[in-house]
Design a protein around this motif. Structure first.
Motif, PDB file in Angstrom:
ATOM      1  N   GLU A  93       0.835  -1.197   0.029  1.00  0.00           N
ATOM      2  CA  GLU A  93      -0.134   0.067  -0.027  1.00  0.00           C
ATOM      3  C   GLU A  93       0.917   1.210  -0.021  1.00  0.00           C
ATOM      4  O   GLU A  93       0.567   2.158  -0.639  1.00  0.00           O
ATOM      5  N   ILE A  94       1.806   1.226   0.844  1.00  0.00           N
ATOM      6  CA  ILE A  94       2.690   2.414   0.879  1.00  0.00           C
ATOM      7  C   ILE A  94       3.540   2.537  -0.510  1.00  0.00           C
ATOM      8  O   ILE A  94       3.437   3.578  -0.949  1.00  0.00           O
ATOM      9  N   ILE A  95       3.978   1.608  -1.117  1.00  0.00           N
ATOM     10  CA  ILE A  95       4.458   1.547  -2.431  1.00  0.00           C
ATOM     11  C   ILE A  95       3.929   2.001  -3.642  1.00  0.00           C
ATOM     12  O   ILE A  95       4.290   2.872  -4.405  1.00  0.00           O
ATOM     13  N   GLU A  96       2.501   1.736  -3.478  1.00  0.00           N
ATOM     14  CA  GLU A  96       1.643   1.887  -4.581  1.00  0.00           C
ATOM     15  C   GLU A  96       1.280   3.592  -4.456  1.00  0.00           C
ATOM     16  O   GLU A  96       1.237   4.261  -5.389  1.00  0.00           O
ATOM     17  N   LEU A  97       1.544   4.079  -3.317  1.00  0.00           N
ATOM     18  CA  LEU A  97       1.229   5.461  -3.301  1.00  0.00           C
ATOM     19  C   LEU A  97       2.437   6.293  -3.460  1.00  0.00           C
ATOM     20  O   LEU A  97       2.485   7.457  -4.145  1.00  0.00           O
ATOM     21  N   PHE A  98       3.737   5.828  -2.635  1.00  0.00           N
ATOM     22  CA  PHE A  98       4.928   6.760  -2.744  1.00  0.00           C
ATOM     23  C   PHE A  98       5.833   6.443  -3.720  1.00  0.00           C
ATOM     24  O   PHE A  98       6.689   7.173  -4.231  1.00  0.00           O
ATOM     25  N   GLY A  99       5.523   5.124  -4.465  1.00  0.00           N
ATOM     26  CA  GLY A  99       6.499   4.650  -5.419  1.00  0.00           C
ATOM     27  C   GLY A  99       7.830   3.887  -4.758  1.00  0.00           C
ATOM     28  O   GLY A  99       8.494   3.278  -5.442  1.00  0.00           O
TER      29      GLY A  99
END
Length: 551
Positions: free
Chosen positions: A327-333
């Protein structure tokens, strides 16, 4: 009842009382506003959570219905699962002064004492913020689980212990574990008043905790129970759970909603799932409510609540660490934050309270998952939940120039709103100056409204709900029962030093409010005790006597 003893307990047990209230400063550049959306009451607060929790009391004491916290687990850096933490509560004690600004390590023989000293005042303030029906969920690992439960038994009382969940946080165990491979964490659950808390369930009962329909802005007055008052022929928007995407249904075009108490009635035009007999039943059984956003919803009856399945204590499919990282990677990259919680976990915890109008607080906000969960849940069930996040502005070792609250917590909520089209907004605030005698005498002054809210809370122990009635010009703060509260104050040190409760002001107050008890906060008073007693005026000196409660 057995009590938990730890080093420093006698020093910090009432430390929360000594924390001064602070202002909250608006940071308008960091607000997030969506077009045509009114302020929804969502807050992100940057600052020390102990100070922030104390400063939230004047506005939110006894109002928060759901709290989720994920405090530091105090693992002491074991197995690389978590970084150490630093005790930084500046308590006036030689013992605790020695603890300041030192990272807790596995070799620290007082690390459990430090952790309990950190948690105690925060838990006491969180309890004060909880509403009578409020529930607090606390994520914790095995390192401090037993200590936390014993501490909560004292603060919330053992009778208000609801239970604990075991959450499976990993799909696979770590091979670094020497003895037992640990894949779970705990979530402790307490209430402020267990007798007022229903069963925890995430099961949806048809029509129960969702809106009957979403009303237009033509509603002339909102009420909380059966007193439904709207303009005639109000048009209802076809929205919410009654809009079925997969099939087209034909419903009654006219539903006649009746009050049941005041005989007020109106004809609503729109497409409805419910028949007129259903609407009549909802009204008669006190189940029909108007929501905060102007829609109708029906609460579950006691019989229906009994049919709902309670949440079991073993949470196997409520998200895991891989989900939260994704979820974090999907938002921040990229992975911007270590050990966030998955949205599904917190979303289900909040949903289990069966309250879609609640205020949700997270005082260890981290990456902002709690806000993300609130927004996603509102979108799913049409609820009107509000979030309050509190997070320190501390930097990370990897990115020392970063401000976690601004650059991660706030940014994550903003990105989630934009990516998932959540119809929401939030305000961003920073903990400001302390409202205490020392600060005020040095010329660090709050605004009139900030001070008025604080004075009202000190005077009554309650929140100042009607801020529109506050009048800086007339020095009027508010009304509590039959008592009127005034504050003679200006945010100007030179003027403030010359202000006083004088005869002219006292006569004007008595003229405007004959035969009512009046409490006046002012820097000085030029009237004698006999006059004050005769005219039912109580004087409280500021700032010197600012902290005396008047009950």
């Amino acid at each position: 009842m057995p009590t938990l003893q730890f080093k420093g307990k006698n020093i910090i047990w009432n430390h929360h009382l000594a924390i001064p209230y602070h202002t909250f400063d608006e940071v308008n550049d960091l607000d997030f506003s969506a077009p045509k959306l009114k302020d929804q009451g969502n807050l992100i607060i940057e600052g020390d959570n102990l100070v922030a929790l104390k400063s939230l009391l004047p506005q939110y004491s006894n109002r928060v219905d759901c709290i989720y916290i994920d405090p530091p687990y105090n693992t002491g850096n074991d197995n690389g699962e978590a970084k150490g933490w630093i005790y930084n509560d500046n308590v006036n004690s030689p013992l605790i002064q020695e603890w300041l600004n030192k990272e807790v390590t596995p070799e620290d023989m007082t690390r459990h004492d430090k952790w309990l000293c950190m948690m105690t005042p925060r838990l006491k303030l969180l309890r004060d913020l909880l509403s009578d029906k409020g529930v607090i969920f606390m994520s914790i690992a095995h390192h401090e689980y037993h200590h936390l439960q014993n501490l909560c038994d004292e603060i919330f009382t053992e009778e208000n212990y609801i239970g604990r969940f075991i959450w499976k946080r990993k799909k696979q165990p770590s091979f670094l574990q020497k003895h037992i491979a640990n894949v779970t964490e705990y979530i402790l659950v307490y209430a402020k008043n267990k007798a007022k808390v229903g069963k925890l369930s995430i099961e949806k009962v048809t029509d129960d905790t969702r809106r009957i329909d979403n009303a237009s802005n033509e509603i002339s007055e909102r009420v909380f129970k059966k007193g439904i008052r709207v303009k005639q022929d109000t048009k209802l928007i076809k929205k919410g759970v009654y809009k079925i995407r997969t099939m087209t249904l034909e419903f009654l075009n006219d539903i006649h909603v009746k009050d049941g108490r005041t005989t007020n009635e109106f004809n609503a035009k729109g497409n409805f799932r419910n028949k007129q007999t259903d609407i009549d039943f909802f009204c008669d059984e006190d189940l029909l409510f108007i929501t905060g956003n102007g829609g109708f919803r029906r609460l579950p009856s006691a019989a229906e609540q009994e049919k709902q399945k309670t949440v079991v204590d073993l949470l196997l499919d409520w998200g895991d660490n891989q989900d939260s990282d994704k979820e974090i990677i999907e938002l921040f990259g990229s992975k911007k934050f270590d050990f966030p919680k998955p949205v599904k976990l917190i979303k289900n915890l909040i949903a289990s309270t069966q309250d879609d109008e609640c205020i949700v607080l997270d005082s260890f906000a981290g990456s902002g998952t709690t806000a993300h969960a609130v927004l996603e849940l509102n979108k799913e069930d049409g609820g009107n939940r509000k979030f309050i996040l509190v997070q320190m502005p501390e930097a990370t070792k990897e990115e020392p120039k970063k401000n976690i609250c601004k650059d991660i917590t706030r940014e994550r909520v903003k990105l989630a709103i934009e990516k998932h089209d959540f119809k929401s907004n939030f305000k961003y605030q920073r903990v400001g100056i302390a409202i205490d005698a020392e600060n005020m005498l040095e010329g660090n002054l709050p605004t009139y409204l900030q001070f008025a809210k604080y004075v009202y809370y000190l005077c009554t122990g309650e929140n100042l709900a009607d801020t529109k009635a506050v009048s800086e010009k007339n020095y009027f703060v508010g009304k509590h029962g039959s008592t009127l509260i005034y504050l003679v104050y200006e945010k100007n040190y030179e003027k403030l030093s010359r202000l006083a409760l004088n005869l002219t002001l006292a006569e004007q107050i008595r003229k405007d409010n004959p035969k009512k008890k009046v409490i006046v906060y002012a820097p000085a008073c030029f009237l004698d005790e006999e006059y004050l007693e005769e005219h039912q005026i109580q004087f409280v000196s500021i700032p010197y006597n600012l902290f005396q409660r008047n009950n």
